[in-house]
Scaffold this motif. Structure first.
Motif, short mmCIF file in Angstrom:
data_model
loop_
_atom_site.label_atom_id
_atom_site.label_comp_id
_atom_site.label_asym_id
_atom_site.label_seq_id
_atom_site.Cartn_x
_atom_site.Cartn_y
_atom_site.Cartn_z
N PHE A 254 0.86 -1.18 0.00
CA PHE A 254 0.00 0.00 0.00
C PHE A 254 0.90 1.23 0.00
CE2 PHE A 254 0.35 -1.68 4.37
CZ PHE A 254 1.05 -0.64 4.98
N LEU A 255 0.29 2.39 -0.13
CA LEU A 255 1.05 3.64 -0.13
C LEU A 255 0.89 4.36 1.20
CD1 LEU A 255 0.64 5.49 -3.56
CD2 LEU A 255 2.65 4.35 -2.64
N LYS A 256 2.00 4.74 1.80
CA LYS A 256 1.99 5.65 2.95
C LYS A 256 2.69 6.91 2.46
CE LYS A 256 3.34 6.30 7.76
NZ LYS A 256 3.94 7.62 7.55
N ALA B 1 -3.99 3.85 17.97
CA ALA B 1 -2.85 4.02 17.07
C ALA B 1 -3.42 4.06 15.67
CB ALA B 1 -1.87 2.86 17.22
N LEU B 2 -3.07 5.07 14.90
CA LEU B 2 -3.68 5.19 13.57
C LEU B 2 -2.71 5.80 12.58
CD1 LEU B 2 -4.68 8.48 13.41
CD2 LEU B 2 -6.23 7.58 15.11
N VAL B 3 -2.94 5.43 11.31
CA VAL B 3 -2.10 5.95 10.23
C VAL B 3 -2.92 5.91 8.94
CG1 VAL B 3 -1.12 3.66 9.75
CG2 VAL B 3 0.13 5.72 9.08
N GLU B 4 -2.71 6.89 8.08
CA GLU B 4 -3.44 6.95 6.80
C GLU B 4 -2.62 6.27 5.72
OE1 GLU B 4 -5.90 10.32 4.30
OE2 GLU B 4 -3.84 10.81 4.89
N ILE B 5 -3.30 5.45 4.89
CA ILE B 5 -2.66 4.79 3.75
C ILE B 5 -3.58 4.89 2.54
CG2 ILE B 5 -1.47 3.14 5.27
CD1 ILE B 5 -3.50 1.01 4.11
N ALA B 6 -3.05 4.57 1.38
CA ALA B 6 -3.86 4.45 0.16
C ALA B 6 -3.84 3.00 -0.29
CB ALA B 6 -3.32 5.36 -0.95
N LEU B 7 -5.00 2.45 -0.61
CA LEU B 7 -5.11 1.04 -0.99
C LEU B 7 -4.72 0.88 -2.46
CD1 LEU B 7 -8.47 0.16 0.80
CD2 LEU B 7 -6.18 -0.56 1.47
N ARG B 8 -3.45 0.97 -2.71
CA ARG B 8 -2.95 0.85 -4.08
C ARG B 8 -1.43 0.74 -4.05
NH1 ARG B 8 -2.58 5.87 -7.76
NH2 ARG B 8 -0.77 4.61 -8.33
N PRO B 9 -0.84 0.16 -5.11
CA PRO B 9 0.62 0.22 -5.24
C PRO B 9 1.05 1.59 -5.75
CG PRO B 9 -0.33 -0.98 -7.08
CD PRO B 9 -1.48 -0.62 -6.16
N LYS B 10 2.33 1.85 -5.75
CA LYS B 10 2.82 3.18 -6.13
C LYS B 10 2.69 3.46 -7.62
CE LYS B 10 6.79 6.26 -5.62
NZ LYS B 10 8.12 6.43 -4.99
N ILE B 11 2.91 2.45 -8.42
CA ILE B 11 2.97 2.64 -9.88
C ILE B 11 1.57 2.59 -10.49
CG2 ILE B 11 3.90 1.67 -12.03
CD1 ILE B 11 6.23 0.60 -10.35
N ASP B 12 1.28 3.47 -11.43
CA ASP B 12 -0.03 3.52 -12.08
C ASP B 12 -0.16 2.52 -13.21
OD1 ASP B 12 -1.24 5.57 -10.56
OD2 ASP B 12 -0.11 7.09 -11.65
N LYS B 13 0.77 2.56 -14.17
CA LYS B 13 0.65 1.79 -15.41
C LYS B 13 1.50 0.52 -15.37
CE LYS B 13 -1.94 4.85 -17.56
NZ LYS B 13 -3.32 4.55 -17.99
N LYS B 14 1.00 -0.54 -16.00
CA LYS B 14 1.75 -1.79 -16.06
C LYS B 14 3.08 -1.60 -16.77
CE LYS B 14 -1.37 -4.38 -18.03
NZ LYS B 14 -2.02 -5.58 -18.59
N GLU B 15 3.07 -0.76 -17.81
CA GLU B 15 4.28 -0.57 -18.60
C GLU B 15 5.41 0.08 -17.80
OE1 GLU B 15 2.98 3.51 -20.86
OE2 GLU B 15 1.96 1.65 -21.36
N ASP B 16 5.05 0.76 -16.72
CA ASP B 16 6.08 1.41 -15.89
C ASP B 16 6.54 0.53 -14.74
OD1 ASP B 16 5.83 3.72 -17.44
OD2 ASP B 16 4.18 4.48 -16.20
#
Length: 589
Positions: free
Chosen positions: A239-241, A264-279
């Motif tokens: 995930f992304l922090k 205890a809490l922290v914000e994350i984004a439910l996704r990997p860092k890279i957007d496109k498969k080609e990258d």
């Protein structure tokens, strides 16, 4: 006296076995001071021998004592469960039980772990007093939620109750006098509300409730998936922090100053860092690949979903580890969820019910209004049509001037070019020139009069109904009501519901929302019988824009979408304004 002396010797032997010589001597001197001298003992009278004999007669015989044995055994059993108090040896702080040193008991505990969203609520100020109730005069554009927002500690339901306004419509009228109940002094409080649904790409909070922790002590949190759609089995989900991709994150405990609760809490984004498969050169995973995996695994499933749970490890004390949400996992879909915050980004005064959120997300999935841009366009257009989701029926209270300005024109070809011509300059036509004098226009001025003039229909029971704009997108004309009825009866195998015969049904939340999505992306038949396909999703996708494209380019698409909903482009400025609001909100997610 000899018994006392023997006892003192026994005590002396006991303490000398535990303490050093000097310590034992000091203790014994204190004991001896408590023992009376011989002169005191000699002054005590002798015990009467007759009394001793009397006492001995009360002692049970041998067979009586045997009968008590089971009771004694029971007492001995209970005594075996008693834990002896540890004895402190020397001056050290460690507790000793038979020579083994143990840590003090640890009362730190991991209580709950879950996904959440952050929200700010109003809470009463301690000791705050209520103010007197006040009067409010309803203005154009008001609704109860908007009015309640003007007053501290008052909800729209409070106002409704105080003024006998009935649910679910909570109807009010311009000029109406409302009593605003007594207000309580409030303050803003940030809370973290547990969620059960999210979408790939959403920002969420990981929250762990604790007990016995100190402020600043930490826990470690990892995310796992149930369905193994995105990563291998028994592998942490990335995930992304911030801008960093991670598979685990540390969160520090905070203590609520109001109630002492610990989180205890922290914000994350439910996704990997890279957007496109080609990258994705390192094969670490991309957002595009994740979304494709949802389609592959669930290609026949409307609910395309995965399930996430948490593993939490304490980083203090006994390093406790627990798993949370197994069996009640967070449901994650590839379809972006429409949230309360999104709706309020467009219409700040709107407070959606749980029922509204449930239905809008269900139908968004049904009609594939799932990408951020599709959602942004849908919310902007529908918010304009429905006066910020408050009007499920078109307001036809036009003035005479408005009737002439809107319906007093006709497109005709002049030298091969379609031109708008005012009806007063024309000869008789389908809407004759006669109605445009003051007397004629007066006959259709007024909500119900105009509705019956423009959209009148006599149903099978002989009752006059009309097919004015209804639902949140204001589905209009009998032909569109027929198309939606056909869709509904086919999808749900329900031949009872007939929106042509009972058009008022479209004013209910469920049908008001579904009919709006139906018109957005479905086949509709125009009055002249020509079949028109409303593929608004395709119009948006063909623009090939993203959230960061220029506003000017986005506004071109807003205009195209508006033309499908209102060919006359009425309210285009407001539609663009609302689109900009939701676009800016989505950029921040």
């Amino acid at each position: 006296m000899s018994c006392i002396n023997d006892g003192i010797k026994d005590v002396s032997d006991f303490f000398s076995g535990i303490f050093t010589g000097d310590e034992s001597k000091e203790i014994m001197e204190g004991v001896e001071r408590l023992v009376p001298d011989d002169s005191v003992l000699e002054s005590i009278p002798d015990i009467d021998e007759a009394l001793i004999e009397e006492i001995e007669e009360d002692v049970p015989e041998e067979n009586s004592i045997e009968e008590l044995t089971p009771i004694e055994e029971e007492i001995e059993t209970e005594e075996e469960t008693v834990v002896e108090t540890p004895v402190v040896k020397n001056s050290g702080d460690a507790l000793s039980t038979g020579g083994k040193t143990k840590d003090p008991p640890c009362d730190k505990e991991l209580l709950k772990g879950y996904f959440a969203t952050k929200k700010t609520i109003k809470v009463p100020v301690s000791g705050g007093e209520k103010t007197a109730s006040v009067k409010y005069t309803v203005k154009k554009g008001d609704n109860l939620s908007k009015i309640a927002g003007k007053y501290s500690g008052v909800s729209y339901t409070d106002i409704a109750t105080a003024n006998n306004i009935s649910a679910p419509k909570y109807s009010i009228s311009v000029g109406q006098k409302l009593r605003i109940p007594k207000q309580v002094a409030t303050k803003d409080k940030v809370i973290y509300e547990k969620i059960t649904k999210a979408s790939i790409g959403n920002k969420v909070y990981l929250v762990v409730e604790t007990k016995g922790y100190e402020k600043g002590e930490s826990v470690k949190i990892s995310v796992y998936e149930k369905e193994k759609m995105l990563v291998d089995a028994n592998t942490e989900l990335p995930f992304l922090k911030g801008t960093t991709q991670a598979t685990e994150v540390q969160a520090q405990v905070k203590i609520d100053p109001d109630d002492g609760s610990q989180k205890a809490l922290v914000e994350i984004a439910l996704r990997p860092k890279i957007d496109k498969k080609e990258d994705d050169k390192s094969n670490a995973g991309s957002l595009e690949a994740w979304k494709e995996n949802f389609k592959k695994v669930n290609e026949d499933d409307d609910e395309k979903k995965d399930y996430l749970w948490l593993k939490v490890t304490s980083l203090v004390g006994k390093k406790e580890e627990k798993e949370f949400l197994k069996g009640e996992e967070l449901k994650v879909t590839a379809c972006t969820c429409i949230t309360k915050e999104m709706l309020q980004a467009v219409c700040s005064s709107f407070s959606p019910t749980d029922e509204f959120l449930q239905y809008i997300n269900k139908y968004a999935r049904d009609f594939n209004v799932c990408t951020p841009l599709r959602i942004a366009h849908f919310l902007a257009q529908v918010a304009h049509e429905s006066a910020c989701f408050t009007a499920t029926k078109e307001d036809l209270g036009y003035t005479k001037k408005n009737i002439r300005d809107i319906w007093g024109w006709k497109r005709v070809k002049i030298k091969g070019v379609k031109t708008r011509v005012h009806r007063e300059t024309m000869t008789a036509n389908s809407i004759t020139i006669k109605i445009w004098n003051d007397l004629s226009v007066s006959k259709i001025t007024g909500d119900s009069k105009f509705a019956n003039w423009r959209y009148k229909y006599t149903n099978k029971e002989g009752n006059i109904v009309n097919h004015r704009g209804r639902g949140y997108i204001h589905l209009t004309w009998k032909s569109n009501y027929e198309m939606y009825t056909t869709y509904y009866q086919t999808k749900y195998n329900d031949l009872i519901k007939d929106f042509v015969e009972t058009p008022d049904l479209l004013e209910e939340t469920k049908y008001a929302l579904e009919s709006s999505f139906f018109f957005w992306d479905s086949t509709c038949k125009k009055r002249n019988g020509i079949v028109r396909k409303n593929v608004i999703n395709k119009i948006i996708d063909d623009g090939k824009l993203n959230l960061n494209s220029s506003l000017a380019d986005h506004n071109k698409i807003v205009t195209k979408v508006c033309k499908k909903i209102n060919p006359g482009l009425r309210g285009l400025v407001d539609r663009k304004k609302k689109f900009k609001l939701i676009l800016n909100y989505l950029k921040e997610l």
